[in-house]
Design a protein around this motif. Structure first.
Motif, PDB file in Angstrom:
ATOM      1  N   UNK A 276      13.000 -48.833 -80.839  1.00 36.91           N
ATOM      2  CA  UNK A 276      14.242 -49.296 -80.226  1.00 36.91           C
ATOM      3  C   UNK A 276      14.004 -49.570 -78.741  1.00 36.91           C
TER       4      UNK A 276
ATOM      5  N   UNK B 128      16.031 -49.655 -75.128  1.00 38.27           N
ATOM      6  CA  UNK B 128      17.269 -49.293 -74.467  1.00 38.27           C
ATOM      7  C   UNK B 128      17.243 -49.801 -73.028  1.00 38.27           C
TER       8      UNK B 128
ATOM      9  N   UNK C 215      22.930 -49.653 -71.617  1.00 35.38           N
ATOM     10  CA  UNK C 215      23.144 -50.124 -72.992  1.00 35.38           C
ATOM     11  C   UNK C 215      22.746 -49.051 -73.987  1.00 35.38           C
ATOM     12  N   UNK C 216      23.173 -49.243 -75.226  1.00 32.04           N
ATOM     13  CA  UNK C 216      22.691 -48.388 -76.293  1.00 32.04           C
ATOM     14  C   UNK C 216      21.355 -48.891 -76.805  1.00 32.04           C
ATOM     15  N   UNK C 217      20.638 -48.065 -77.539  1.00 33.08           N
ATOM     16  CA  UNK C 217      19.362 -48.513 -78.117  1.00 33.08           C
ATOM     17  C   UNK C 217      19.557 -49.707 -79.050  1.00 33.08           C
ATOM     18  N   UNK C 218      18.641 -50.678 -78.959  1.00 30.59           N
ATOM     19  CA  UNK C 218      18.665 -51.866 -79.813  1.00 30.59           C
ATOM     20  C   UNK C 218      17.447 -51.828 -80.733  1.00 30.59           C
ATOM     21  N   UNK C 219      17.683 -52.049 -82.020  1.00 32.59           N
ATOM     22  CA  UNK C 219      16.635 -51.985 -83.037  1.00 32.59           C
ATOM     23  C   UNK C 219      15.642 -53.118 -82.869  1.00 32.59           C
TER      24      UNK C 219
ATOM     25  N   UNK D 198      11.108 -51.689 -87.948  1.00 33.63           N
ATOM     26  CA  UNK D 198      10.770 -50.454 -88.643  1.00 33.63           C
ATOM     27  C   UNK D 198       9.506 -50.674 -89.467  1.00 33.63           C
TER      28      UNK D 198
ATOM     29  N   UNK E 245      13.732 -48.712 -71.496  1.00 33.21           N
ATOM     30  CA  UNK E 245      13.181 -47.509 -72.129  1.00 33.21           C
ATOM     31  C   UNK E 245      12.911 -47.865 -73.582  1.00 33.21           C
TER      32      UNK E 245
ATOM     33  N   UNK F 228      12.080 -46.552 -77.188  1.00 28.13           N
ATOM     34  CA  UNK F 228      12.204 -45.329 -77.972  1.00 28.13           C
ATOM     35  C   UNK F 228      11.574 -45.505 -79.338  1.00 28.13           C
TER      36      UNK F 228
ATOM     37  N   UNK G 114      17.498 -40.254 -87.847  1.00 33.01           N
ATOM     38  CA  UNK G 114      16.238 -40.498 -87.159  1.00 33.01           C
ATOM     39  C   UNK G 114      16.012 -39.416 -86.111  1.00 33.01           C
ATOM     40  N   UNK G 115      14.745 -39.068 -85.924  1.00 31.91           N
ATOM     41  CA  UNK G 115      14.334 -38.175 -84.846  1.00 31.91           C
ATOM     42  C   UNK G 115      13.657 -39.018 -83.779  1.00 31.91           C
ATOM     43  N   UNK G 116      14.183 -38.957 -82.561  1.00 36.08           N
ATOM     44  CA  UNK G 116      13.691 -39.793 -81.479  1.00 36.08           C
ATOM     45  C   UNK G 116      12.715 -39.052 -80.578  1.00 36.08           C
ATOM     46  N   UNK G 117      11.781 -39.821 -80.022  1.00 38.59           N
ATOM     47  CA  UNK G 117      10.951 -39.326 -78.944  1.00 38.59           C
ATOM     48  C   UNK G 117      11.668 -39.495 -77.618  1.00 38.59           C
ATOM     49  N   UNK G 118      11.006 -39.039 -76.550  1.00 36.46           N
ATOM     50  CA  UNK G 118      11.608 -39.112 -75.211  1.00 36.46           C
ATOM     51  C   UNK G 118      11.522 -40.504 -74.609  1.00 36.46           C
TER      52      UNK G 118
END
Lengths: 112, 110
Positions: free
Chosen positions: A35, A37, A41-45, A48, A88, A90, A101-105
Motif C-alpha cells: 500500500x 500512503x 491520505x489513507x493507504x492506497x492498494x 497483492x 510511506x 506499507x 491484514x498485519x502491517x509493517x511500520x
C-alpha cells in the motif's frame, strides 16, 4: 514472534531513479500486499502477491512492480521516480483468504 | 474516486467519555469492514472488524456498528483513554484489496 518487517525505514532518491523496498511477512502468512500512503491520505492498494504471482493490482502505473519469493518475502520496485511517489510504503501480510491484514511500520520514501 | 469516506479529520474527547468515529462507503459489494489504529512512526494496527451479515460487533471497550441500508459504520470507544489517541482508519474489503478512508485523528484529553 516477529511481525511484518520492512526495509529500509527511510530513504531519499532523486527524480528518475529507481527504488527497491523489501518486506518479510509475519511468520505463518503466505500473502503479501503493498500500500502507498501519501501525506494526509489513507493507504492506497498497489498490489497483492500470493504463490509468487500478482493476484490483484490497484490503480498504479506499470512503473510499480513487485515480486514474491518462495519464502513469501516480497519486494516493491518503483522505476522512473516522480516527486509524487514520495510517500510511506506499507507492506501487509495475511494468510490467504483472511480479511485482516498485519502491517509493517513502512518505508518512508522521499523523492527530490 | 473515494469509496470509503471519513468526513471528520479530527475528534477531541475527554477521558472517560465515549468516542464515536464515523465512516461511510459507496460500494454495496463491500462485505467486510475493519478499523485500524495508527500511531506515528508505526504501521496500522488492526482493532476490530465486522462482517456485512452482522450489525454489531463488540470487543472490550470497542464496538463497531454497521448500517447496511445507509452504507454507514461507526466505531464506539467507551470509556475513552488517553492511550487511545491515534489516527483511526476505516477500511472496507472488496476482493483482495482493502479500501481505506483518510482517517480520523482522535485526541483523548485527561
Amino acid at each position: 514472534d516477529a511481525g511484518v518487517t520492512q526495509s529500509p525505514t527511510h530513504l531519499i532518491k532523486t527524480r528518475g531513479q529507481q527504488v527497491t523496498l523489501r518486506c518479510s511477512p509475519k511468520s505463518g502468512h503466505d500473502t503479501v500486499s503493498w500500500y502507498q500512503q501519501a501525506l494526509g491520505q489513507g493507504p492506497q492498494f498497489i498490489f497483492q502477491y500470493y504463490e509468487e504471482e500478482e493476484r490483484q493490482r490497484g490503480n498504479f502505473p506499470d512503473r510499480f512492480s513487485g515480486h514474491q519469493f518462495p519464502n513469501y518475502s516480497s519486494e516493491l520496485n518503483v522505476n522512473a521516480l516522480l516527486l509524487g511517489d514520495s510517500a510511506l510504503y506499507l507492506c501487509a501480510s495475511s494468510l490467504t483468504g483472511a480479511n485482516v491484514l498485519t502491517f509493517g511500520a513502512g518505508s518512508r520514501l522521499t523523492v527530490l | 474516486d473515494q469509496q470509503v469516506k471519513q468526513n471528520s479529520p479530527s475528534l477531541s474527547v475527554q477521558e472517560g467519555r465515549i468516542s464515536i468515529l464515523n465512516c461511510d462507503y459507496t460500494n454495496s459489494m463491500f462485505d467486510y469492514f475493519l478499523w485500524y489504529k495508527k500511531y506515528p512512526a508505526e504501521g496500522p494496527t488492526f482493532l476490530i472488524s465486522i462482517s456485512s451479515i452482522k450489525d454489531k460487533n463488540e470487543d472490550g471497550r470497542f464496538t463497531v456498528f454497521l448500517n447496511k441500508s445507509a452504507k454507514h459504520l461507526s466505531l464506539h470507544i467507551v470509556p475513552s483513554q488517553p492511550g487511545d489517541s491515534a489516527v483511526y482508519f476505516c477500511a472496507a474489503s472488496g476482493g483482495y484489496a482493502l479500501n481505506f478512508g483518510k482517517g480520523t485523528s482522535l485526541l483523548v484529553t485527561p
